[in-house]
Write a protein that holds these residues in place. Structure first.
Motif, short mmCIF file in Angstrom:
data_model
loop_
_atom_site.label_atom_id
_atom_site.label_comp_id
_atom_site.label_asym_id
_atom_site.label_seq_id
_atom_site.Cartn_x
_atom_site.Cartn_y
_atom_site.Cartn_z
N ALA B 62 0.82 -1.22 0.00
CA ALA B 62 0.00 0.00 0.00
C ALA B 62 0.85 1.27 0.00
CB ALA B 62 -0.93 -0.02 1.21
N ASP B 63 2.02 1.22 0.61
CA ASP B 63 2.84 2.44 0.69
C ASP B 63 3.70 2.64 -0.56
OD1 ASP B 63 4.72 0.45 0.91
OD2 ASP B 63 5.63 1.20 2.77
N GLY B 64 3.48 1.81 -1.61
CA GLY B 64 4.22 1.98 -2.86
C GLY B 64 5.51 1.18 -2.91
N TYR B 79 11.43 -8.62 -16.41
CA TYR B 79 10.44 -8.30 -17.45
C TYR B 79 9.09 -7.89 -16.89
CZ TYR B 79 13.71 -10.16 -20.94
OH TYR B 79 14.79 -10.37 -21.76
N ASP B 80 8.95 -7.81 -15.56
CA ASP B 80 7.69 -7.34 -14.98
C ASP B 80 7.55 -5.84 -15.31
OD1 ASP B 80 5.55 -8.02 -12.62
OD2 ASP B 80 6.23 -5.93 -12.51
N GLU B 81 6.47 -5.49 -16.00
CA GLU B 81 6.37 -4.12 -16.55
C GLU B 81 6.39 -3.04 -15.47
OE1 GLU B 81 3.47 -3.22 -19.58
OE2 GLU B 81 3.87 -5.16 -20.52
N ARG B 82 5.61 -3.25 -14.43
CA ARG B 82 5.55 -2.22 -13.39
C ARG B 82 6.89 -2.11 -12.67
NH1 ARG B 82 1.13 -1.72 -8.46
NH2 ARG B 82 2.09 0.09 -7.47
N PHE B 83 7.51 -3.27 -12.45
CA PHE B 83 8.81 -3.26 -11.76
C PHE B 83 9.85 -2.53 -12.60
CE2 PHE B 83 12.94 -4.87 -10.55
CZ PHE B 83 12.91 -4.70 -9.18
N VAL B 212 13.48 -14.80 2.72
CA VAL B 212 12.14 -15.07 2.17
C VAL B 212 11.70 -13.99 1.19
CG1 VAL B 212 11.37 -16.53 4.07
CG2 VAL B 212 10.98 -14.05 4.18
N ALA B 213 12.26 -12.78 1.31
CA ALA B 213 11.87 -11.71 0.38
C ALA B 213 12.87 -10.57 0.43
CB ALA B 213 10.48 -11.18 0.74
N VAL B 214 12.82 -9.74 -0.60
CA VAL B 214 13.60 -8.50 -0.65
C VAL B 214 12.62 -7.37 -0.90
CG1 VAL B 214 15.42 -7.25 -1.87
CG2 VAL B 214 15.58 -9.73 -1.63
N ARG B 215 12.73 -6.30 -0.14
CA ARG B 215 11.82 -5.17 -0.33
C ARG B 215 12.57 -3.94 -0.82
NH1 ARG B 215 10.11 -5.67 4.89
NH2 ARG B 215 10.86 -3.55 5.25
N LEU B 216 11.92 -3.21 -1.74
CA LEU B 216 12.44 -1.91 -2.15
C LEU B 216 11.45 -0.86 -1.70
CD1 LEU B 216 13.79 -2.50 -5.76
CD2 LEU B 216 15.10 -1.62 -3.82
N PRO B 217 11.93 0.18 -1.01
CA PRO B 217 11.01 1.22 -0.53
C PRO B 217 10.48 2.06 -1.69
CG PRO B 217 13.27 1.82 -0.02
CD PRO B 217 13.32 0.43 -0.60
N ALA B 218 9.30 2.64 -1.52
CA ALA B 218 8.69 3.48 -2.56
C ALA B 218 9.64 4.60 -2.97
CB ALA B 218 7.37 4.04 -2.05
#
Lengths: 165, 351
Positions: B62-64, B79-83, B212-218
């Motif tokens: 939700a926070d982008g 190849y994910d377009e939004r990414f 388990v995951a990698v996050r990139l901040p908005a």
């Protein structure tokens, strides 16, 4: 301890007991199932001669442990032609002299089939070359390979349009 | 390859239960199986995590910010377009790495966990502190023109070869980890450890912990319009970086509001230069400012052997990546992602 895995290989469902977890998909194909089209070049993911499709995606079968692929659908070079009718990529490799000694050719062709399905190259030869860079050809048949990929891509696009029409 | 047990847990809890000393988690195996074939890695047990549900998703929060599951394949993320639109330098780095076949298999978690290595690490007949603690380092005084220029020690002069990690660390990526003792997160910048203490520790993870995951901040998307990843290789494609640079700029009123600079192929970890970034903030985006940033980014660099050329190469590539970022993120992914040589698709070879 032996584990049995299920695979669909070129449309044929198979149950295969794996008694040694070190068995790669490439070794399974070549040594156990008699499918020697995929080649063992470097056996380290660097040459691309072992390329096959797993669930429609091209990968290096030398680096994939067979046990990890339980339930997967595998397509090898043996599964491309329909009887005597060559797959358009196979036909294009012959038409454009896309090989000399032929050792890397099954991997090149499977990689090209994967590349065309990915649809990222368009008609740009530079993009084709870049996206075929996981396949080494010691004879240096790259010019013919690039031409073959571009032509086969066009043939397959036309075929799809005809089917859609 | 040594013999090993193979287990395939259906949940993270089962994976932890299966973990013993000398176990390795296995995703695609594009690095681990390769190392095992040469005897450089000899795990007693492989724990195949690819059937654990829920780890293969790209989720927009939700926070982008974006949360990338550890089992997302490199090509699917690239190849994910939004990414690609939000984090173009990350997509470019992914597509400059390895080959299409390897990218189709290799996972994001596996990319982070690939070993810092050099040819002496692979060669089990050579001394290598990283492979066998306290055995020495044959790279020192050996063939070392591609080795580290920052953060190295007499223990080890190898580099971490990931392309993906370079823009990720520049963009403040956070790594989500779960382990037998609970969940935690840490900045990617703190995941890979420099070779400063014997025995060498590769990462900040403790035994049994799993990414388990990698996050990139908005906020990381603020540089999306001016972002590049450039990578000098010894051949056009399918080669590790001699040196690479991720650069990002956010501009406001003719001045640099935010700068992101990280280098690959220079150290045992992706090397971010916050000092160089700080020097750019508030300055107009000029060639002089970029040259000064490059000086600062490489101020601490020193050759670990026959690789002094990499220091100047890295300086020039920092300037080049910043200049290229200033021109603007390419409208479409370049035909040769990351290449500092070709900037025009196709046509360049036709002239």
């Amino acid at each position: 301890m032996s584990l049995t895995i299920s695979l669909d290989i070129n449309g044929q469902p198979l149950s295969v007991p794996i008694d040694d977890p070190r068995t790669t998909l490439l070794d399974l194909l070549r040594e156990r199932l008699g499918l020697t089209g995929a080649k063992k070049g470097c056996d380290r993911g660097q040459c691309g001669a072992c390329t096959v499709l797993v669930d429609g995606r091209r990968i290096n079968s030398c680096l994939a442990l067979a046990l990890t692929l339980d339930g997967a659908q595998i397509t090898t070079i043996e599964g491309l032609a329909e009887g005597d009718r060559l797959h358009p990529v196979q036909a294009a490799f012959i038409a454009h002299d896309g090989f000399q000694c032929g050792f890397c050719t099954p991997g090149q062709i499977m990689s090209a089939v994967g590349l065309i399905a990915e649809a990222r190259a368009g008609a740009d030869p530079e993009r084709v070359r870049e996206l075929m860079s996981g396949n080494i050809c010691r004879c240096g048949a790259y010019k013919g390979i690039t031409e073959a990929v571009l032509e086969a891509q066009g043939v397959l696009a036309d075929t799809h349009q005809e089917v859609a029409a | 390859m040594n013999r090993f047990d193979y287990v395939r847990p259906a949940s993270i809890a089962e994976a932890f239960a299966a973990f013993q000393p000398a176990s390795h988690y296995l995703a695609a195996g594009t690095n681990l199986v390769d190392l095992m074939k040469g005897g450089a890695a000899r795990p007693k047990r492989l724990i195949d995590i690819t059937r654990i549900p829920g780890l293969d998703r790209i989720e927009w929060l939700a926070d982008g910010s974006v949360r990338i599951g550890a089992l997302v394949r490199n090509s699917d993320l690239a190849y994910d377009e939004r990414f690609q639109k939000s984090f173009p330098s990350v997509a470019e780095a992914l597509l400059s790495g390895a080959s299409p076949q390897l990218r189709n298999a290799a996972t994001v978690g596996g990319n982070l966990m690939q070993r810092t290595r050099c040819p002496y690490f692979y060669d089990v007949a050579s001394a290598c502190n990283r492979r066998l603690p306290r055995s020495g380092c044959d790279a020192i005084g050996g063939e070392n023109r591609l080795h580290a220029i920052l953060g190295w020690s007499d223990e080890c002069i190898a580099t971490h070869p990931s392309d993906l990690c370079v823009p990720l660390v520049a963009l403040d990526a956070v790594v989500e980890v779960e382990g037998p003792k609970g969940a935690r997160e840490l900045p990617l910048d703190e995941l890979h450890l420099l070779p400063h203490a014997a025995p060498l520790r590769e990462t900040a993870l403790t035994p049994g912990e799993l990414i388990v995951a990698v996050r990139l901040p908005a906020q990381a998307a603020a540089v999306a319009r001016h972002a590049r990843y450039l990578k000098v290789r010894e051949r056009t494609s399918f080669a590790f970086a001699v040196v690479s640079v991720a650069a990002g700029l956010e501009l406001a009123d003719g001045k640099i509001r935010t700068a992101r600079i990280a280098m690959g192929g220079v150290a045992a970890k992706p090397w971010r230069s916050r000092e160089a970034e700080a020097a750019l903030v508030g300055s107009p985006p000029t060639a002089e400012a970029f040259a000064r940033a490059a000086e600062i980014a490489l101020a601490e660099a020193k050759p670990s052997g026959d690789n002094a050329f990499k220091i100047e190469l890295a300086r020039r590539l920092v300037v080049r990546a910043l200049s290229s970022a200033l021109e603007g993120t390419p409208q479409a992914m370049p035909a040769l992602p990351g290449s500092p040589i070709a900037s025009v698709s196709g046509a360049i070879h036709a002239v």
